[in-house]
Scaffold this active site. Structure first.
Site, PDB file in Angstrom:
ATOM      1  N   HIS A   5     -30.133   9.907  -7.763  1.00 50.78           N
ATOM      2  CA  HIS A   5     -30.699   9.800  -9.101  1.00 50.78           C
ATOM      3  C   HIS A   5     -31.176   8.386  -9.374  1.00 50.78           C
ATOM      4  O   HIS A   5     -30.756   7.441  -8.731  1.00 50.78           O
ATOM      5  CB  HIS A   5     -29.684  10.230 -10.158  1.00 50.78           C
ATOM      6  CG  HIS A   5     -28.377   9.503 -10.065  1.00 50.78           C
ATOM      7  ND1 HIS A   5     -27.382   9.879  -9.199  1.00 50.78           N
ATOM      8  CD2 HIS A   5     -27.899   8.420 -10.712  1.00 50.78           C
ATOM      9  CE1 HIS A   5     -26.349   9.065  -9.322  1.00 50.78           C
ATOM     10  NE2 HIS A   5     -26.648   8.164 -10.242  1.00 50.78           N
ATOM     11  N   ARG A  24     -27.989   5.309  -0.093  1.00 47.50           N
ATOM     12  CA  ARG A  24     -28.859   4.322  -0.737  1.00 47.50           C
ATOM     13  C   ARG A  24     -30.310   4.714  -0.523  1.00 47.50           C
ATOM     14  O   ARG A  24     -30.729   4.976   0.594  1.00 47.50           O
ATOM     15  CB  ARG A  24     -28.580   2.937  -0.175  1.00 47.50           C
ATOM     16  CG  ARG A  24     -27.210   2.435  -0.577  1.00 47.50           C
ATOM     17  CD  ARG A  24     -26.923   1.060   0.017  1.00 47.50           C
ATOM     18  NE  ARG A  24     -25.539   0.723  -0.221  1.00 47.50           N
ATOM     19  CZ  ARG A  24     -24.534   1.089   0.571  1.00 47.50           C
ATOM     20  NH1 ARG A  24     -24.771   1.778   1.657  1.00 47.50           N
ATOM     21  NH2 ARG A  24     -23.296   0.754   0.275  1.00 47.50           N
TER      22      ARG A  24
END
Length: 147
Positions: A5, A24
Site C-alpha cells: 500500500h 519493499r
C-alpha cells in the site's frame, strides 16, 4: 496488512509489529524485488481505511485507537494551552507532536517539543504532558500491564 500500500494524501500514523515479511516497493536504499512486488500488488485504488478512536474515560483530551495486536497502544491527546495531563506508560513510548508546542516531563528531565518533533521515553514511568500552546500529540507505547 497483507497488501502492498501507499498513502497518496492526508495524515496518518502507521505502527507495525515485528515482521520478517516486509516487501519493499521502492523509495528506499534497501533491497527492492520488482518481480515480487508485481506478483503481490493489487493495482487499483481502494477507499481509505479509517480507524475510529474512542475517548479514554476520566482522561479529558485523550483518544485511544484500537490495535489488532497487543504489542502496542496508540493514543492521541488534544490539549488547550495550559492544560497538563499525567501519562502512565507500561514501557517504551514514542511521542510525536503533530501540532503546537508541548513540554514532556519525566522525573527531572524536561523536553520541549514542537510540530514534527518526537520524544522517546525508554522505561516504565509516569510522564507529564503540558501544553504550551494548543497541541495535538500522538503516543505509541507498550500497554500498561493489566495485572
Amino acid at each position: 496488512a497483507g497488501v502492498p500500500h501507499a498513502y497518496l494524501e492526508g495524515q496518518l500514523i502507521e505502527l507495525m509489529t515485528s515482521s520478517d515479511n516486509v516487501l519493499r516497493c521502492g523509495l528506499t536504499s534497501k533491497h527492492v524485488d520488482p518481480p515480487a512486488v508485481l506478483a503481490h500488488a493489487v493495482l487499483e485504488a481502494s477507499p481509505a481505511h479509517r480507524v475510529e478512536a474512542t475517548p479514554r474515560e476520566g482522561q479529558p483530551g485523550r483518544m485511544d485507537y484500537p490495535c489488532p495486536v497487543d504489542d502496542f497502544l496508540l493514543s492521541r491527546w488534544t490539549l488547550e494551552p495550559g492544560q497538563s495531563v499525567p501519562i502512565r506508560q507500561g514501557g517504551a513510548s514514542i511521542l510525536l507532536v503533530l501540532d503546537g508546542n508541548a513540554r514532556i516531563v519525566a522525573g527531572d528531565q524536561i523536553l520541549e517539543r514542537s510540530r514534527g518533533q518526537a520524544a522517546l521515553s525508554a522505561g516504565t514511568t509516569m510522564l507529564q504532558l503540558e501544553a504550551n500552546t494548543a497541541v495535538d500529540v500522538f503516543m505509541a507505547s507498550v500497554p500498561w500491564p493489566s495485572s
